[in-house]
Write an enzyme that holds these catalytic residues in place. Structure first.
Site, PDB file in Angstrom:
ATOM      1  N   CYS A 269     -77.116 -91.902 -53.916  1.00  0.00           N
ATOM      2  CA  CYS A 269     -75.691 -92.085 -54.230  1.00  0.00           C
ATOM      3  C   CYS A 269     -74.856 -90.839 -53.939  1.00  0.00           C
ATOM      4  O   CYS A 269     -73.625 -90.886 -54.015  1.00  0.00           O
ATOM      5  CB  CYS A 269     -75.513 -92.526 -55.686  1.00  0.00           C
ATOM      6  SG  CYS A 269     -75.766 -91.206 -56.896  1.00  0.00           S
TER       7      CYS A 269
ATOM      8  N   ALA B 292     -79.889 -65.517 -41.224  1.00  0.00           N
ATOM      9  CA  ALA B 292     -80.573 -64.820 -42.325  1.00  0.00           C
ATOM     10  C   ALA B 292     -80.306 -63.316 -42.347  1.00  0.00           C
ATOM     11  O   ALA B 292     -80.247 -62.715 -43.420  1.00  0.00           O
ATOM     12  CB  ALA B 292     -82.078 -65.071 -42.239  1.00  0.00           C
TER      13      ALA B 292
ATOM     14  N   HIS C 299     -77.150 -75.885 -42.308  1.00  0.00           N
ATOM     15  CA  HIS C 299     -78.436 -76.240 -42.909  1.00  0.00           C
ATOM     16  C   HIS C 299     -78.302 -76.545 -44.394  1.00  0.00           C
ATOM     17  O   HIS C 299     -79.284 -76.527 -45.131  1.00  0.00           O
ATOM     18  CB  HIS C 299     -79.469 -75.134 -42.663  1.00  0.00           C
ATOM     19  CG  HIS C 299     -79.772 -74.937 -41.206  1.00  0.00           C
ATOM     20  ND1 HIS C 299     -80.287 -73.777 -40.687  1.00  0.00           N
ATOM     21  CD2 HIS C 299     -79.607 -75.764 -40.138  1.00  0.00           C
ATOM     22  CE1 HIS C 299     -80.430 -73.896 -39.368  1.00  0.00           C
ATOM     23  NE2 HIS C 299     -80.018 -75.087 -39.021  1.00  0.00           N
TER      24      HIS C 299
ATOM     25  N   ASN D  76     -77.421 -58.312 -33.932  1.00  0.00           N
ATOM     26  CA  ASN D  76     -78.690 -58.698 -34.542  1.00  0.00           C
ATOM     27  C   ASN D  76     -79.694 -57.563 -34.396  1.00  0.00           C
ATOM     28  O   ASN D  76     -79.683 -56.856 -33.388  1.00  0.00           O
ATOM     29  CB  ASN D  76     -79.235 -59.973 -33.856  1.00  0.00           C
ATOM     30  CG  ASN D  76     -80.297 -60.677 -34.675  1.00  0.00           C
ATOM     31  OD1 ASN D  76     -80.096 -60.949 -35.856  1.00  0.00           O
ATOM     32  ND2 ASN D  76     -81.430 -60.959 -34.063  1.00  0.00           N
TER      33      ASN D  76
ATOM     34  N   ASP E 169     -77.642 -69.812 -48.810  1.00  0.00           N
ATOM     35  CA  ASP E 169     -77.621 -69.009 -50.033  1.00  0.00           C
ATOM     36  C   ASP E 169     -76.270 -68.967 -50.749  1.00  0.00           C
ATOM     37  O   ASP E 169     -76.159 -68.409 -51.840  1.00  0.00           O
ATOM     38  CB  ASP E 169     -78.111 -67.586 -49.745  1.00  0.00           C
ATOM     39  CG  ASP E 169     -77.331 -66.896 -48.612  1.00  0.00           C
ATOM     40  OD1 ASP E 169     -76.122 -67.174 -48.463  1.00  0.00           O
ATOM     41  OD2 ASP E 169     -77.939 -66.076 -47.894  1.00  0.00           O
TER      42      ASP E 169
ATOM     43  N   PHE F 244     -86.827 -66.182 -44.209  1.00  0.00           N
ATOM     44  CA  PHE F 244     -88.011 -67.046 -44.247  1.00  0.00           C
ATOM     45  C   PHE F 244     -88.921 -66.865 -43.043  1.00  0.00           C
ATOM     46  O   PHE F 244     -90.119 -66.996 -43.133  1.00  0.00           O
ATOM     47  CB  PHE F 244     -87.589 -68.529 -44.295  1.00  0.00           C
ATOM     48  CG  PHE F 244     -86.747 -68.839 -45.462  1.00  0.00           C
ATOM     49  CD1 PHE F 244     -87.324 -69.273 -46.634  1.00  0.00           C
ATOM     50  CD2 PHE F 244     -85.373 -68.668 -45.404  1.00  0.00           C
ATOM     51  CE1 PHE F 244     -86.550 -69.542 -47.743  1.00  0.00           C
ATOM     52  CE2 PHE F 244     -84.587 -68.934 -46.505  1.00  0.00           C
ATOM     53  CZ  PHE F 244     -85.174 -69.369 -47.680  1.00  0.00           C
TER      54      PHE F 244
ATOM     55  N   ILE G 265     -76.368 -55.725 -40.047  1.00  0.00           N
ATOM     56  CA  ILE G 265     -74.989 -56.211 -40.096  1.00  0.00           C
ATOM     57  C   ILE G 265     -74.079 -55.305 -40.932  1.00  0.00           C
ATOM     58  O   ILE G 265     -72.974 -54.954 -40.517  1.00  0.00           O
ATOM     59  CB  ILE G 265     -74.915 -57.639 -40.702  1.00  0.00           C
ATOM     60  CG1 ILE G 265     -75.984 -58.534 -40.125  1.00  0.00           C
ATOM     61  CG2 ILE G 265     -73.524 -58.222 -40.518  1.00  0.00           C
ATOM     62  CD1 ILE G 265     -75.983 -58.668 -38.651  1.00  0.00           C
TER      63      ILE G 265
ATOM     64  N   SER H  65     -78.439 -63.718 -36.633  1.00  0.00           N
ATOM     65  CA  SER H  65     -79.221 -64.915 -36.297  1.00  0.00           C
ATOM     66  C   SER H  65     -80.072 -64.621 -35.079  1.00  0.00           C
ATOM     67  O   SER H  65     -79.591 -64.044 -34.107  1.00  0.00           O
ATOM     68  CB  SER H  65     -78.319 -66.104 -35.987  1.00  0.00           C
ATOM     69  OG  SER H  65     -79.108 -67.185 -35.493  1.00  0.00           O
TER      70      SER H  65
HETATM   71 ZN   LIG Z   1     -77.957 -91.237 -57.442  1.00  0.00          ZN
END
Ligand SMILES: [Zn+2]
Length: 251
Positions: free
Chosen positions: A136, A28, A125, A224, A108, A39, A242, A199
């Protein structure tokens, strides 16, 4: 920025220059500069809501309605998000052939938006910019689902088979996606420099990849803002946002 951080950034770039195969692993923190909320950060509006587990989503219409309501509210917060210097720096590494691709915990789509081909972004994720049918596998676009949801109040059903439609993200309690996990492992084993960027390395099993890289002989760099549990085994820790740390690589 203090001297210690500045020195660490210089060392990071020296290591990037020496590396043959750089594998970035992002979370994130790389997207906060783009305005995408983290989040798990304190104060995030999404900390107020308990996540909806996958089995509840399957079992209950009410849970699906709530999931879509939250999803569209969240999208309104970051619909204008664009890739930032951090994303562009990593896209440059991929474009120059210095990195085979980026492993990300983010949903994102900003690595793709920064110019990395789809196959070069391994999403552990999933992806929140579209939806799929759980029966399907048909892809559904969010705009159509939203229009129908807002008109009828009903959660989306697959137009192909009637199955349950869900954002293409991995929910709590949902199995990790097999193909991306295999590909992430493959990339991790190919790295001689493993660059964790933004992260906090708390979500498993995703966070085991840096450990695997280190055990396989790669240099491990953790970039980080906050300390992580793996700082102790890292070859270099850069405590910075970053964008400023990677800016000089960005085209
Ligand atoms: Zn379907």
């Amino acid at each position: 920025m203090d001297d210690e951080t500045q020195d660490a950034i210089e060392e990071l770039h020296a290591m990037l220059d020496r590396a043959r195969v750089i594998v970035p692993f992002t979370g994130a923190g790389i997207s906060t500069e783009s305005g995408v909320p983290d989040f798990r950060s304190p104060g995030s509006p999404w900390m107020r809501n308990k996540p909806i587990p996958f089995d509840a989503f399957l079992a209950s219409r009410e849970a699906r309605v709530e999931a879509w309501r939250r999803k569209f509210a969240m999208d309104d917060h970051y619909r204008d998000a664009r890739p930032n210097r951090g994303h562009r720096a990593l896209a440059t590494l991929v474009a120059e052939g210095r990195s085979p691709g980026v492993i990300t915990q983010n949903i994102d789509g900003l690595h793709q938006a920064s110019g990395i081909a789809g196959s070069g972004v391994i999403e552990l994720h999933g992806n929140g910019t579209y939806a799929t049918c759980l029966t399907c596998g048909w892809r559904h676009e969010l705009a159509a689902i939203r229009a129908q949801f807002e008109a009828s109040g009903e959660p989306a059903a697959c137009t192909m088979c009637g199955g349950i439609v869900k954002t293409a993200t991995i929910s709590f309690g949902q199995q990790m996606p097999q193909q991306p996990m295999l590909r992430a492992h493959e990339l991790t084993m190919s790295a001689d420099l493993y660059l964790v960027a933004g992260s906090s390395l708390v979500v498993f099993p995703a966070a085991t990849f840096p450990v695997i890289a280190k055990r396989n002989g790669a240099k491990l760099v953790i970039l980080n803002r906050e300390p992580t549990d793996l700082d102790a085994i890292a070859d270099l820790v850069v405590r910075s946002e970053i964008g400023p740390a990677l800016a000089r690589l960005a085209n």
